[in-house]
Scaffold this motif. Structure first.
Motif, PDB file in Angstrom:
ATOM      1  N   PRO A 141      -7.956  19.157   4.113  1.00 27.09           N
ATOM      2  CA  PRO A 141      -9.062  19.299   5.058  1.00 27.09           C
ATOM      3  C   PRO A 141     -10.312  18.678   4.446  1.00 27.09           C
ATOM      4  CG  PRO A 141      -8.404  21.447   4.179  1.00 27.09           C
ATOM      5  CD  PRO A 141      -7.619  20.408   3.467  1.00 27.09           C
ATOM      6  N   PRO A 142     -11.092  17.915   5.120  1.00 22.71           N
ATOM      7  CA  PRO A 142     -10.933  17.470   6.500  1.00 22.71           C
ATOM      8  C   PRO A 142      -9.946  16.308   6.602  1.00 22.71           C
ATOM      9  CG  PRO A 142     -12.928  16.538   5.618  1.00 22.71           C
ATOM     10  CD  PRO A 142     -12.337  17.427   4.537  1.00 22.71           C
ATOM     11  N   VAL A 143      -9.239  16.239   7.691  1.00 22.08           N
ATOM     12  CA  VAL A 143      -8.168  15.267   7.866  1.00 22.08           C
ATOM     13  C   VAL A 143      -8.680  13.886   8.292  1.00 22.08           C
ATOM     14  CG1 VAL A 143      -7.638  15.794  10.274  1.00 22.08           C
ATOM     15  CG2 VAL A 143      -5.818  15.073   8.719  1.00 22.08           C
ATOM     16  N   GLU A 144      -9.850  13.777   8.858  1.00 25.97           N
ATOM     17  CA  GLU A 144     -10.345  12.500   9.377  1.00 25.97           C
ATOM     18  C   GLU A 144     -10.397  11.387   8.325  1.00 25.97           C
ATOM     19  OE1 GLU A 144     -11.818  15.438  10.005  1.00 25.97           O
ATOM     20  OE2 GLU A 144     -11.489  15.669  12.156  1.00 25.97           O
ATOM     21  N   PRO A 145     -10.953  11.649   7.113  1.00 25.92           N
ATOM     22  CA  PRO A 145     -10.958  10.574   6.109  1.00 25.92           C
ATOM     23  C   PRO A 145      -9.547  10.133   5.709  1.00 25.92           C
ATOM     24  CG  PRO A 145     -12.508  12.290   5.494  1.00 25.92           C
ATOM     25  CD  PRO A 145     -11.716  12.812   6.653  1.00 25.92           C
ATOM     26  N   LEU A 146      -8.606  11.061   5.669  1.00 26.41           N
ATOM     27  CA  LEU A 146      -7.229  10.711   5.324  1.00 26.41           C
ATOM     28  C   LEU A 146      -6.620   9.820   6.394  1.00 26.41           C
ATOM     29  CD1 LEU A 146      -5.949  14.155   4.044  1.00 26.41           C
ATOM     30  CD2 LEU A 146      -6.598  12.173   2.701  1.00 26.41           C
ATOM     31  N   LEU A 147      -6.805  10.194   7.638  1.00 30.21           N
ATOM     32  CA  LEU A 147      -6.292   9.366   8.725  1.00 30.21           C
ATOM     33  C   LEU A 147      -6.945   8.000   8.714  1.00 30.21           C
ATOM     34  CD1 LEU A 147      -6.043  11.984  11.611  1.00 30.21           C
ATOM     35  CD2 LEU A 147      -4.192  11.047  10.205  1.00 30.21           C
ATOM     36  N   GLY A 148      -8.236   7.956   8.391  1.00 25.60           N
ATOM     37  CA  GLY A 148      -8.932   6.685   8.283  1.00 25.60           C
ATOM     38  C   GLY A 148      -8.313   5.795   7.215  1.00 25.60           C
ATOM     39  N   MET A 149      -7.961   6.353   6.061  1.00 30.21           N
ATOM     40  CA  MET A 149      -7.315   5.579   4.994  1.00 30.21           C
ATOM     41  C   MET A 149      -5.954   5.071   5.448  1.00 30.21           C
ATOM     42  SD  MET A 149      -9.160   5.206   2.288  1.00 30.21           S
ATOM     43  CE  MET A 149      -8.059   4.947   0.902  1.00 30.21           C
ATOM     44  N   LEU A 150      -5.169   5.899   6.107  1.00 36.63           N
ATOM     45  CA  LEU A 150      -3.855   5.482   6.582  1.00 36.63           C
ATOM     46  C   LEU A 150      -3.975   4.374   7.629  1.00 36.63           C
ATOM     47  CD1 LEU A 150      -2.115   8.959   6.819  1.00 36.63           C
ATOM     48  CD2 LEU A 150      -1.660   7.173   5.136  1.00 36.63           C
ATOM     49  N   VAL A 151      -4.914   4.489   8.549  1.00 36.56           N
ATOM     50  CA  VAL A 151      -5.137   3.447   9.552  1.00 36.56           C
ATOM     51  C   VAL A 151      -5.568   2.155   8.871  1.00 36.56           C
ATOM     52  CG1 VAL A 151      -6.628   2.744  11.474  1.00 36.56           C
ATOM     53  CG2 VAL A 151      -5.595   5.022  11.459  1.00 36.56           C
ATOM     54  N   TRP A 152      -6.468   2.258   7.870  1.00 41.33           N
ATOM     55  CA  TRP A 152      -6.917   1.083   7.143  1.00 41.33           C
ATOM     56  C   TRP A 152      -5.731   0.374   6.472  1.00 41.33           C
ATOM     57  CZ3 TRP A 152      -6.675   0.231   1.814  1.00 41.33           C
ATOM     58  CH2 TRP A 152      -7.301  -0.937   1.383  1.00 41.33           C
ATOM     59  N   MET A 153      -4.826   1.152   5.861  1.00 40.08           N
ATOM     60  CA  MET A 153      -3.660   0.563   5.193  1.00 40.08           C
ATOM     61  C   MET A 153      -2.800  -0.205   6.184  1.00 40.08           C
ATOM     62  SD  MET A 153      -2.738   3.690   2.568  1.00 40.08           S
ATOM     63  CE  MET A 153      -1.021   3.349   2.601  1.00 40.08           C
ATOM     64  N   VAL A 154      -2.593   0.353   7.365  1.00 38.68           N
ATOM     65  CA  VAL A 154      -1.749  -0.299   8.359  1.00 38.68           C
ATOM     66  C   VAL A 154      -2.436  -1.548   8.908  1.00 38.68           C
ATOM     67  CG1 VAL A 154      -0.737  -0.020  10.655  1.00 38.68           C
ATOM     68  CG2 VAL A 154      -0.533   1.819   8.975  1.00 38.68           C
ATOM     69  N   ARG A 155      -3.698  -1.477   9.207  1.00 41.55           N
ATOM     70  CA  ARG A 155      -4.418  -2.627   9.762  1.00 41.55           C
ATOM     71  C   ARG A 155      -4.606  -3.734   8.727  1.00 41.55           C
ATOM     72  NH1 ARG A 155      -9.180   0.245  13.273  1.00 41.55           N
ATOM     73  NH2 ARG A 155      -7.839   0.975  14.948  1.00 41.55           N
ATOM     74  N   PHE A 202      -4.141   7.506  -2.871  1.00 42.81           N
ATOM     75  CA  PHE A 202      -3.780   6.227  -2.279  1.00 42.81           C
ATOM     76  C   PHE A 202      -3.648   5.189  -3.380  1.00 42.81           C
ATOM     77  CE2 PHE A 202      -5.742   8.753   0.984  1.00 42.81           C
ATOM     78  CZ  PHE A 202      -4.879   8.556   2.054  1.00 42.81           C
ATOM     79  N   LEU A 203      -2.675   4.287  -3.199  1.00 43.20           N
ATOM     80  CA  LEU A 203      -2.360   3.282  -4.202  1.00 43.20           C
ATOM     81  C   LEU A 203      -2.247   1.916  -3.541  1.00 43.20           C
ATOM     82  CD1 LEU A 203      -0.185   5.900  -4.467  1.00 43.20           C
ATOM     83  CD2 LEU A 203       0.029   4.883  -6.695  1.00 43.20           C
ATOM     84  N   LYS A 204      -2.420   0.866  -4.351  1.00 38.30           N
ATOM     85  CA  LYS A 204      -2.228  -0.499  -3.882  1.00 38.30           C
ATOM     86  C   LYS A 204      -1.580  -1.285  -5.013  1.00 38.30           C
ATOM     87  CE  LYS A 204      -5.943  -2.936  -3.227  1.00 38.30           C
ATOM     88  NZ  LYS A 204      -7.117  -3.646  -2.679  1.00 38.30           N
ATOM     89  N   LEU A 205      -0.481  -1.976  -4.707  1.00 36.38           N
ATOM     90  CA  LEU A 205       0.219  -2.802  -5.684  1.00 36.38           C
ATOM     91  C   LEU A 205       0.093  -4.260  -5.265  1.00 36.38           C
ATOM     92  CD1 LEU A 205       2.072  -3.030  -8.175  1.00 36.38           C
ATOM     93  CD2 LEU A 205       4.024  -2.734  -6.632  1.00 36.38           C
ATOM     94  N   GLU A 206      -0.572  -5.045  -6.107  1.00 32.13           N
ATOM     95  CA  GLU A 206      -0.725  -6.481  -5.882  1.00 32.13           C
ATOM     96  C   GLU A 206      -0.129  -7.189  -7.089  1.00 32.13           C
ATOM     97  OE1 GLU A 206      -4.687  -7.417  -3.646  1.00 32.13           O
ATOM     98  OE2 GLU A 206      -5.100  -5.932  -5.215  1.00 32.13           O
ATOM     99  N   THR A 207       0.952  -7.919  -6.862  1.00 32.94           N
ATOM    100  CA  THR A 207       1.711  -8.562  -7.929  1.00 32.94           C
ATOM    101  C   THR A 207       2.101  -7.505  -8.964  1.00 32.94           C
ATOM    102  OG1 THR A 207       0.389 -10.537  -7.487  1.00 32.94           O
ATOM    103  CG2 THR A 207       1.809 -10.606  -9.405  1.00 32.94           C
ATOM    104  N   ASP A 266       0.851  -1.188   0.000  1.00 33.21           N
ATOM    105  CA  ASP A 266       0.000   0.000   0.000  1.00 33.21           C
ATOM    106  C   ASP A 266       0.886   1.237   0.000  1.00 33.21           C
ATOM    107  OD1 ASP A 266      -2.704  -1.105   0.260  1.00 33.21           O
ATOM    108  OD2 ASP A 266      -1.970  -1.872   2.167  1.00 33.21           O
ATOM    109  N   GLY A 267       0.400   2.302  -0.611  1.00 42.02           N
ATOM    110  CA  GLY A 267       1.166   3.531  -0.639  1.00 42.02           C
ATOM    111  C   GLY A 267       0.269   4.747  -0.712  1.00 42.02           C
TER     112      GLY A 267
END
Length: 64
Positions: free
Chosen positions: A48-62, A30-35, A19-20
Motif C-alpha cells: 500500500p499504496p498500490v498506485e505507484p506499483l501499478l505505475g511501475m508495471l505499466v511503465w515496464m510494459v510500455r 523492480f529490476l532491469k537487465l541490459e546485456t 524488465d522484472g
C-alpha cells in the motif's frame, strides 16, 4: 531474467532490455537487465499504496 535473455538469444528475438519485478508479499522490487548489466531498485516499494506499483508495471510494459 537471465533465462529469458538466453531464450531470446537462442531464438533470435532482439530484445535489448529485460524488465522484472519480485515481491516478498509486502515489498516489491523492480529490476532491469541490459546485456550483462543489472539495475536493481534497492529501495523497494511497499504494497500500500498500490498506485505507484501499478505505475511501475505499466511503465515496464510500455517501455519494453
Amino acid at each position: 531474467m537471465v533465462a529469458a535473455q538466453k531464450f531470446n538469444e537462442i531464438n533470435n528475438i532482439p530484445i535489448a532490455t529485460i524488465d522484472g519485478s519480485v515481491s516478498s508479499g509486502t515489498v516489491w522490487r523492480f529490476l532491469k537487465l541490459e546485456t550483462k548489466t543489472l539495475t536493481l531498485d534497492l529501495n523497494g516499494s511497499a504494497v500500500p499504496p498500490v498506485e505507484p506499483l501499478l505505475g511501475m508495471l505499466v511503465w515496464m510494459v510500455r517501455d519494453g
